[in-house]
Scaffold this active site. Structure first.
Site, PDB file in Angstrom:
ATOM      1  CG  ASP A 195      -1.790   1.222   1.283  1.00 21.10           C
ATOM      2  OD1 ASP A 195      -2.707   1.322   0.453  1.00 21.10           O
ATOM      3  OD2 ASP A 195      -1.545   2.094   2.141  1.00 21.10           O
ATOM      4  CD  GLU A 248       4.449  16.306 -21.409  1.00 21.43           C
ATOM      5  OE1 GLU A 248       3.442  15.777 -21.895  1.00 21.43           O
ATOM      6  OE2 GLU A 248       4.421  17.429 -20.836  1.00 21.43           O
TER       7      GLU A 248
END
Length: 501
Positions: A29, A157
């Protein structure tokens, strides 16, 4: 909290952590508080450096330094790769986790830069921070998967995928082939989120078509995780707006999660996921994309989904589903097929092209004006011209070659629709054929020779066993030839599909 303090707070490795066996590994988790701690650090970096973390600005390099420091301390082997764009130096950060089969690498990536207008905490601090925390969880648990793990943080990007393109272009053909999966996470915590997965198998039937073979496996793996927590997902197209672009152009399977950008959530999507009919991210590319511009529930779910996919795909515990379509192209959009790719074409007219064919007859139908599906196919001279022989194949051979297709293991079949048409001035030297290119070897897997008779164009379907190429990266090449200048030859192909039984 500074980077040094975070090393201790976020990265406490057990003194004698035992390696986790791949077959028994369960994904951890991922604590959303840890992910948000990274995001707070990126916010602080932007605040201290003119309000952004953009390419060529000090805030971007400080972001790289922060991520690199944590990964170095965790035991990753890191490389800071530089490139130049718009007169400024940019950086990619590549981090390899020692171990695993380097000829079969799972790569996880996100862009780390922001636009100049703001700090870029959702776009794309969210994906960068989630990936960072998953990488640190790999180290904390001593995870030793079967496949090699590599993480990447891309620069520039926002200026057109410059960093990820520079990285892919720096790889040799063998290095590209060694990347068996690329997972891209760009904007995973939009404040009015959707839960979109890149449509690897083109089951939505829209836009650019499927990703390279193996992309469906990535989509299926992520979809299975969200189904396990009761969260519905929807597909999103490989539209070229994020860093998966250069990977799929190189034939590398790809997938990932996206929670939405400037687009507006529909009423149907509100019913599906909650929220409002406003923008998924009203602060997209704006100064208000700050630490306050996040949906913590989406960030938590998506961080856990990333970990689940990394553990499943890298450990080999989730085999590709059987009965799947691993490659499909209907030629309704351009997907990277190239004409005369080998530079050996001799045809002077009627070369292969992707187009909407015009019906042509000369006693018999020589070119069909209808395709098997949609409006485009691969055809020798799509236009009708002034006469039946105006745009037929003349003077030799014409070829069209697919992009690289990475095939999974298993029993594989290639199917396609085709026709070869000619008049009685054709010869047995004229042909339509399909070939497979694997490495330096080219093999003819289907051929239809011409003859001195009228042959009307009529769609037929052929099936070829490709199991001998399982696990390889191949290209398909379609060829047609008129070996005599007096012949009238036309050919076409449509609906190319590779399936695994």
């Amino acid at each position: 909290m500074g980077a040094t303090a975070l090393v201790g707070a976020l990265f406490a490795i057990p003194a004698q952590a035992a390696p986790v066996l791949a077959a028994a590994a369960a994904p951890p988790d991922i604590a959303v508080a840890n992910v948000k701690a990274h995001l707070n650090q990126l916010q602080s970096i932007a605040t201290a450096n003119g309000g952004n973390r953009a390419h060529g600005r000090p805030g971007y390099l400080a972001s790289v330094t922060y991520v690199k420091g944590l990964l170095d301390a965790a035991g990753f082997t890191t490389q800071q790769q530089s490139f130049t764009y718009n007169g400024a130096t940019g950086y990619n950060l590549i981090a390899d986790w020692p171990g695993g089969d380097t000829s079969d690498t799972v790569m996880i990536g996100a862009h780390l830069d922001s636009v100049t207008a703001g700090p870029g905490i959702n776009d794309n601090g969210s994906g960068s921070a989630a990936n960072l925390e998953v990488a640190l969880a790999v180290a904390r648990t001593g995870f030793q998967p079967t496949r090699h793990l590599r993480f990447g943080w891309w620069g520039a990007e926002e200026l057109g995928l410059r960093g990820s393109t520079a990285y892919v272009n720096s790889l040799s053909s063998a290095q590209k082939a060694a990347i068996g999966a690329y997972l891209n996470f760009d904007m995973v915590a939009s404040p009015n989120p959707g839960y979109f997965l890149y449509d690897g198998d083109n089951s939505d039937g829209t836009g650019a078509g499927p990703g390279p073979a193996g992309s469906a496996e990535i989509e299926d793996t992520l979809e299975a995780y969200f189904a396990s927590i009761g969260v519905p997902t929807r597909g999103t197209d490989f539209d070229g707006r994020s860093d998966y672009g250069p990977f799929i152009s190189a034939g590398i399977p790809a997938g990932g999660i996206f929670t939405g950008a400037e687009g507006r959530k529909t009423s149907a999507q509100v019913s599906l996921w909650g929220g409002t009919t406003g923008a998924f991210d009203p602060c997209y590319h704006a100064a208000c994309d700050t630490i306050a511009n996040l949906n913590d529930t989406a960030l938590d779910r998506n961080s856990d989904a990333i970990a689940s996919a990394v553990w499943s795909l890298s450990s080999g515990t989730v085999p590709p589903p059987t009965g799947e379509t691993v490659y499909s192209d209907t030629f309704e959009t351009a997907t990277g097929w190239t004409t005369n790719a080998g530079g050996t074409d001799t045809a002077t007219l009627g070369q292969f092209e992707r187009g909407d064919p015009a019906a042509t007859t000369s006693g018999v139908a020589t070119q069909l004006g209808t395709t098997v599906s949609g409006s485009n196919d691969l055809v020798t001279g799509a236009a009708a011209g002034a006469s039946a022989g105006a745009n037929d194949v003349d003077g030799g051979a014409t070829t069209v070659r697919s992009p690289a297709i990475t095939l999974p293991t298993g029993t594989l079949s290639l199917s396609f629709s085709w026709y070869l048409a000619h008049l009685n001035n054709a010869t047995s030297g004229d042909y339509f054929r399909v070939r497979v290119i694997s490495g330096t070897t080219t093999t003819t897997v289907f051929t239809q020779a011409g003859a001195a008779s009228n042959r009307a164009a009529a769609w037929q379907t052929a099936t070829v066993n490709l199991s001998a190429y399982a696990g390889q990266s191949i290209r398909l090449q379609v060829e047609a030839a008129d070996t005599g200048t007096a012949s009238l030859v036309e050919a076409a192909v449509d609906n190319v599909t590779i399936t695994r039984a």
